[in-house]
Design a protein around this motif. Sequence first.
Motif, PDB file in Angstrom:
ATOM      1  N   THR A 210      98.806  84.860 154.700  1.00  0.00           N
ATOM      2  CA  THR A 210      99.261  83.477 154.816  1.00  0.00           C
ATOM      3  C   THR A 210      98.099  82.542 154.516  1.00  0.00           C
ATOM      4  OG1 THR A 210     100.848  84.122 156.522  1.00  0.00           O
ATOM      5  CG2 THR A 210     100.319  81.786 156.358  1.00  0.00           C
ATOM      6  N   LYS A 211      98.282  81.689 153.498  1.00  0.00           N
ATOM      7  CA  LYS A 211      97.221  80.772 153.098  1.00  0.00           C
ATOM      8  C   LYS A 211      97.467  79.391 153.695  1.00  0.00           C
ATOM      9  CE  LYS A 211      94.256  79.939 149.100  1.00  0.00           C
ATOM     10  NZ  LYS A 211      94.091  80.170 147.647  1.00  0.00           N
ATOM     11  N   VAL A 212      96.422  78.816 154.259  1.00  0.00           N
ATOM     12  CA  VAL A 212      96.529  77.538 154.962  1.00  0.00           C
ATOM     13  C   VAL A 212      95.574  76.526 154.346  1.00  0.00           C
ATOM     14  CG1 VAL A 212      96.249  76.377 157.197  1.00  0.00           C
ATOM     15  CG2 VAL A 212      97.149  78.712 157.110  1.00  0.00           C
ATOM     16  N   ARG A 213      96.090  75.319 154.109  1.00  0.00           N
ATOM     17  CA  ARG A 213      95.222  74.220 153.686  1.00  0.00           C
ATOM     18  C   ARG A 213      94.930  73.360 154.905  1.00  0.00           C
ATOM     19  NH1 ARG A 213      97.587  70.797 149.094  1.00  0.00           N
ATOM     20  NH2 ARG A 213      96.749  72.507 147.835  1.00  0.00           N
ATOM     21  N   THR A 214      93.649  73.165 155.178  1.00  0.00           N
ATOM     22  CA  THR A 214      93.210  72.385 156.332  1.00  0.00           C
ATOM     23  C   THR A 214      92.536  71.118 155.838  1.00  0.00           C
ATOM     24  OG1 THR A 214      92.822  74.448 157.557  1.00  0.00           O
ATOM     25  CG2 THR A 214      91.847  72.430 158.462  1.00  0.00           C
ATOM     26  N   THR A 215      92.970  69.978 156.343  1.00  0.00           N
ATOM     27  CA  THR A 215      92.380  68.704 155.931  1.00  0.00           C
ATOM     28  C   THR A 215      92.063  67.851 157.153  1.00  0.00           C
ATOM     29  OG1 THR A 215      94.562  67.678 155.697  1.00  0.00           O
ATOM     30  CG2 THR A 215      93.619  68.676 153.736  1.00  0.00           C
ATOM     31  N   CYS A 216      91.110  66.949 156.964  1.00  0.00           N
ATOM     32  CA  CYS A 216      90.774  65.954 157.983  1.00  0.00           C
ATOM     33  C   CYS A 216      90.797  64.592 157.306  1.00  0.00           C
ATOM     34  CB  CYS A 216      89.409  66.224 158.598  1.00  0.00           C
ATOM     35  SG  CYS A 216      88.862  64.917 159.726  1.00  0.00           S
ATOM     36  N   LEU A 217      91.660  63.715 157.786  1.00  0.00           N
ATOM     37  CA  LEU A 217      91.760  62.386 157.198  1.00  0.00           C
ATOM     38  C   LEU A 217      90.590  61.506 157.602  1.00  0.00           C
ATOM     39  CD1 LEU A 217      95.594  61.709 157.668  1.00  0.00           C
ATOM     40  CD2 LEU A 217      94.392  62.655 155.688  1.00  0.00           C
ATOM     41  N   GLY A 218      89.853  61.948 158.630  1.00  0.00           N
ATOM     42  CA  GLY A 218      88.714  61.154 159.091  1.00  0.00           C
ATOM     43  C   GLY A 218      87.521  61.223 158.156  1.00  0.00           C
ATOM     44  N   CYS A 219      87.100  62.449 157.821  1.00  0.00           N
ATOM     45  CA  CYS A 219      85.886  62.614 157.002  1.00  0.00           C
ATOM     46  C   CYS A 219      86.179  63.180 155.621  1.00  0.00           C
ATOM     47  CB  CYS A 219      84.883  63.504 157.722  1.00  0.00           C
ATOM     48  SG  CYS A 219      85.411  65.216 157.911  1.00  0.00           S
ATOM     49  N   GLY A 220      87.443  63.548 155.358  1.00  0.00           N
ATOM     50  CA  GLY A 220      87.792  64.074 154.047  1.00  0.00           C
ATOM     51  C   GLY A 220      87.590  65.562 153.895  1.00  0.00           C
ATOM     52  N   PHE A 221      87.308  66.275 154.988  1.00  0.00           N
ATOM     53  CA  PHE A 221      87.137  67.724 154.924  1.00  0.00           C
ATOM     54  C   PHE A 221      88.401  68.371 154.361  1.00  0.00           C
ATOM     55  CE2 PHE A 221      87.954  71.886 156.784  1.00  0.00           C
ATOM     56  CZ  PHE A 221      86.805  72.571 156.451  1.00  0.00           C
ATOM     57  N   LEU A 222      88.216  69.372 153.491  1.00  0.00           N
ATOM     58  CA  LEU A 222      89.341  70.088 152.892  1.00  0.00           C
ATOM     59  C   LEU A 222      88.951  71.542 152.670  1.00  0.00           C
ATOM     60  CD1 LEU A 222      92.090  70.299 151.382  1.00  0.00           C
ATOM     61  CD2 LEU A 222      90.865  69.596 149.310  1.00  0.00           C
ATOM     62  N   SER A 223      89.823  72.438 153.098  1.00  0.00           N
ATOM     63  CA  SER A 223      89.588  73.855 152.820  1.00  0.00           C
ATOM     64  C   SER A 223      90.918  74.550 152.625  1.00  0.00           C
ATOM     65  CB  SER A 223      88.810  74.526 153.959  1.00  0.00           C
ATOM     66  OG  SER A 223      89.632  74.706 155.099  1.00  0.00           O
ATOM     67  N   GLU A 224      90.915  75.582 151.799  1.00  0.00           N
ATOM     68  CA  GLU A 224      92.073  76.435 151.601  1.00  0.00           C
ATOM     69  C   GLU A 224      91.633  77.866 151.859  1.00  0.00           C
ATOM     70  OE1 GLU A 224      93.820  75.810 147.807  1.00  0.00           O
ATOM     71  OE2 GLU A 224      94.413  73.738 148.219  1.00  0.00           O
ATOM     72  N   ASP A 225      92.142  78.454 152.923  1.00  0.00           N
ATOM     73  CA  ASP A 225      91.726  79.784 153.339  1.00  0.00           C
ATOM     74  C   ASP A 225      92.937  80.577 153.815  1.00  0.00           C
ATOM     75  OD1 ASP A 225      88.562  79.338 153.604  1.00  0.00           O
ATOM     76  OD2 ASP A 225      89.560  77.653 154.586  1.00  0.00           O
ATOM     77  N   TYR A 226      92.800  81.900 153.761  1.00  0.00           N
ATOM     78  CA  TYR A 226      93.802  82.727 154.419  1.00  0.00           C
ATOM     79  C   TYR A 226      93.677  82.527 155.925  1.00  0.00           C
ATOM     80  CZ  TYR A 226      94.620  84.892 149.914  1.00  0.00           C
ATOM     81  OH  TYR A 226      94.949  85.094 148.592  1.00  0.00           O
ATOM     82  N   ALA A 227      94.787  82.695 156.618  1.00  0.00           N
ATOM     83  CA  ALA A 227      94.853  82.306 158.029  1.00  0.00           C
ATOM     84  C   ALA A 227      93.785  82.979 158.877  1.00  0.00           C
ATOM     85  CB  ALA A 227      96.237  82.627 158.593  1.00  0.00           C
ATOM     86  N   ASP A 228      93.397  84.201 158.522  1.00  0.00           N
ATOM     87  CA  ASP A 228      92.408  84.888 159.357  1.00  0.00           C
ATOM     88  C   ASP A 228      90.999  84.331 159.207  1.00  0.00           C
ATOM     89  OD1 ASP A 228      92.022  85.756 156.791  1.00  0.00           O
ATOM     90  OD2 ASP A 228      91.907  87.887 157.270  1.00  0.00           O
TER      91      ASP A 228
END
Length: 248
Positions: A210-228
């Motif tokens: 399962t691939k998850v995209r994680t973002t933060c609207l505060g600082c612009g952090f962005l990552s796309e990683d498998y859930a583990d």
Amino acid sequence: MACEHKYYSLILKGCSRQENLRQQLENVLLRGKLAIKMAIDQMPSVIIYKGKVNNILEILPIFTAEKAAITVTFGGVPQPLPLKKIYPHFSELTPDLQALLTPVPQNLWLGETIHLIIAATFLEENGALIISSHAIYFVDKPADDTNCRWLIIPYTQITGFPAVSPGNNLIINCCDPNGCQTNTFSLQAESLPAAATAIRKAKAAKHYLTKVRTTCLGCGFLSEDYADSAPFEALCHCGQPYERIIIA
């Protein structure tokens, strides 16, 4: 373009340590103990329906730790279909294999693509080897039993790629709650190359992860990683909450 989803459902296909799984799920799921027990007892079954993606990082490690066989679907749960509806070459199987596979619970195939079905022998029992996008299945029905049974080997438990040995054997090494073991399936010689190739391709494609995209609207952090390996904290280092979506 990748599809994005805010909700997911999780189908539990199998788990040998059911009591451990039940106890851990009781600590995180907002469901009664009886409802959790019934879902586990009735595998294959829907264990989570339209859960929030933000909770998936908390829940998935539990299933991973207990070596459970699962699939994650996006949004709700698709309509269960018989194997003959989802495997395009079902009509080409022998009458014996068709008869064996027809009564298998349809929930077993939820969220999976079936790549190959071939006749095989495992532990001196004749049956069907099924290679899907998420796992390897062996289905058989002993002569003294009225119901079929199945073995599930998720790709997350398989170590390395399959090997072919003399005697038309397909060798699958895996690690489950009982330790590491070798499973040997006997196939017809002409089926061996196709089976080994299908397993290699399915494992390499990683559709079972399962691939998850994680973002933060505060600082612009962005990552796309498998859930583990995705960030598991609720808050970013800047103090703002993460927003997550599943990518398919």
